[in-house]
Motif scaffolding. Structure first.
Motif, PDB file in Angstrom:
ATOM      1  N   ALA A  65       0.831  -1.204   0.000  1.00 48.28           N
ATOM      2  CA  ALA A  65       0.000   0.000   0.000  1.00 48.28           C
ATOM      3  C   ALA A  65       0.866   1.255   0.000  1.00 48.28           C
ATOM      4  CB  ALA A  65      -0.933  -0.005   1.210  1.00 48.28           C
ATOM      5  N   ILE A  66       1.936   1.260   0.794  1.00 43.75           N
ATOM      6  CA  ILE A  66       2.821   2.426   0.872  1.00 43.75           C
ATOM      7  C   ILE A  66       3.526   2.671  -0.459  1.00 43.75           C
ATOM      8  CG2 ILE A  66       4.935   3.303   1.949  1.00 43.75           C
ATOM      9  CD1 ILE A  66       3.991   1.927   4.547  1.00 43.75           C
ATOM     10  N   ALA A  67       3.856   1.596  -1.163  1.00 47.73           N
ATOM     11  CA  ALA A  67       4.552   1.731  -2.440  1.00 47.73           C
ATOM     12  C   ALA A  67       3.618   2.113  -3.588  1.00 47.73           C
ATOM     13  CB  ALA A  67       5.266   0.419  -2.780  1.00 47.73           C
ATOM     14  N   ASP A  68       2.320   2.035  -3.361  1.00 47.69           N
ATOM     15  CA  ASP A  68       1.343   2.298  -4.416  1.00 47.69           C
ATOM     16  C   ASP A  68       1.175   3.795  -4.632  1.00 47.69           C
ATOM     17  OD1 ASP A  68      -1.347   2.468  -5.829  1.00 47.69           O
ATOM     18  OD2 ASP A  68      -1.160   0.302  -5.593  1.00 47.69           O
ATOM     19  N   ASN A  69       0.981   4.215  -5.861  1.00 46.06           N
ATOM     20  CA  ASN A  69       0.795   5.633  -6.172  1.00 46.06           C
ATOM     21  C   ASN A  69      -0.647   6.096  -6.063  1.00 46.06           C
ATOM     22  OD1 ASN A  69       3.398   6.628  -6.606  1.00 46.06           O
ATOM     23  ND2 ASN A  69       3.457   5.801  -8.690  1.00 46.06           N
ATOM     24  N   ASP A  70      -1.555   5.189  -5.748  1.00 46.98           N
ATOM     25  CA  ASP A  70      -2.955   5.544  -5.587  1.00 46.98           C
ATOM     26  C   ASP A  70      -3.337   5.571  -4.112  1.00 46.98           C
ATOM     27  OD1 ASP A  70      -3.687   5.802  -8.318  1.00 46.98           O
ATOM     28  OD2 ASP A  70      -3.664   3.622  -8.510  1.00 46.98           O
ATOM     29  N   PRO A  71      -4.430   6.258  -3.758  1.00 45.92           N
ATOM     30  CA  PRO A  71      -4.879   6.288  -2.365  1.00 45.92           C
ATOM     31  C   PRO A  71      -5.405   4.919  -1.934  1.00 45.92           C
ATOM     32  CG  PRO A  71      -6.461   7.405  -3.783  1.00 45.92           C
ATOM     33  CD  PRO A  71      -5.270   7.109  -4.630  1.00 45.92           C
ATOM     34  N   VAL A  72      -4.997   4.500  -0.748  1.00 44.01           N
ATOM     35  CA  VAL A  72      -5.375   3.196  -0.220  1.00 44.01           C
ATOM     36  C   VAL A  72      -6.042   3.377   1.149  1.00 44.01           C
ATOM     37  CG1 VAL A  72      -4.565   0.920   0.501  1.00 44.01           C
ATOM     38  CG2 VAL A  72      -3.431   2.096  -1.397  1.00 44.01           C
ATOM     39  N   ILE A  73      -7.233   2.804   1.301  1.00 41.27           N
ATOM     40  CA  ILE A  73      -7.885   2.709   2.607  1.00 41.27           C
ATOM     41  C   ILE A  73      -7.420   1.402   3.231  1.00 41.27           C
ATOM     42  CG2 ILE A  73     -10.064   2.641   3.857  1.00 41.27           C
ATOM     43  CD1 ILE A  73      -9.649   5.251   2.406  1.00 41.27           C
ATOM     44  N   TYR A  74      -6.716   1.513   4.335  1.00 44.41           N
ATOM     45  CA  TYR A  74      -6.147   0.338   4.995  1.00 44.41           C
ATOM     46  C   TYR A  74      -6.939   0.118   6.288  1.00 44.41           C
ATOM     47  CZ  TYR A  74      -2.489  -2.831   6.704  1.00 44.41           C
ATOM     48  OH  TYR A  74      -1.796  -3.917   7.151  1.00 44.41           O
TER      49      TYR A  74
END
Length: 233
Positions: A68-77
């Motif tokens: 999730a941290i490496a992703d360039n999109d917003p992530v709801i964790y």
């Protein structure tokens, strides 16, 4: 979150990305009252542009968080509050990550597929053990992420077992389980030996009193009953 973070990449034609991770607590069962005992991850999973992560154990929690941290999109964790103290497990010292949209088979089975995420994975595992005592072998699928979610793994399991029950703590009405059940109906209909079962939370604000609160959420007994209805017993 919905109006800006989820849409800026699209509205800017890819010129602007939002590498954002929002860690939030989800779920009930902690006697925190109606406003602090909700499961809203399914709402966010309905929004294009957002990704939604729902880990069920420490190993997945770390591996998915790194992705999730490496992703360039917003992530709801979304982390279930009851899992913080209730679930333990080994986490390797060596680096690893887990791709989004890749479900995990938590238990192999041949008679029915139980699909769940977050805390309900553990409830489904408990139900699977009860079913085994009745001669029914359940396969338990942990979705791990709701957007993207692993349609291929779910459909493949249902093609093998011929029966499916989707389990979710959130309110049954409008829950993400409906999306999963609909996909099974559309993509695995010819393999089904009965209707797709659903077990969800009661359509009420979460009660505060512990005994009433527990009645609002699925338990292993309700899952077993849903499976037995599929078998006509």
């Amino acid at each position: 979150i919905v109006n800006h973070a989820a849409k800026i990449r699209y509205m800017s034609n890819g010129q602007i990305s939002i590498p954002l991770v929002i860690r939030t607590v989800t779920g009930g069962g902690m006697r925190l009252g109606a406003t602090h005992s909700q499961s809203l991850e399914g709402w966010f999973a309905s929004v294009p542009g957002l990704k939604v992560v729902t880990p069920s154990d420490p190993y997945d929690a770390l591996g998915l968080l790194r992705t999730a941290i490496a992703d360039n999109d917003p992530v709801i964790y979304a982390e279930h509050g009851r899992l913080y103290a209730a679930i333990s497990g080994e986490v390797p010292d060596d680096y690893y990550d887990i791709p989004l949209g890749q479900a995990a088979i938590k238990r192999e089975g041949s008679d029915v597929t139980l699909i769940a995420y977050s805390r309900m994975v553990h409830t489904a595992m408990e139900a699977a053990e009860l079913l085994a005592g009745k001669g029914v072998e359940a396969e338990v699928i942990d979705l791990r992420t709701l957007r993207p979610w692993d349609r291929e793994a779910v459909v493949a399991s249902v093609e093998k077992t011929g029966r499916a029950v989707v389990v979710e703590e959130a309110w049954r009405t409008g829950g993400f389980a409906g999306e999963v059940a609909s996909t099974i109906q559309e993509e695995a209909f010819d393999y089904l030996d009965g209707p797709v079962g659903r077990v969800g939370g009661e359509d009420v604000p979460t009660p505060y009193a512990g005994s009433i609160e527990s009645a609002a959420f699925p338990d292993a007994g309700r899952i077993v009953n849903a499976v037995e209805e599929l078998f006509g017993t």
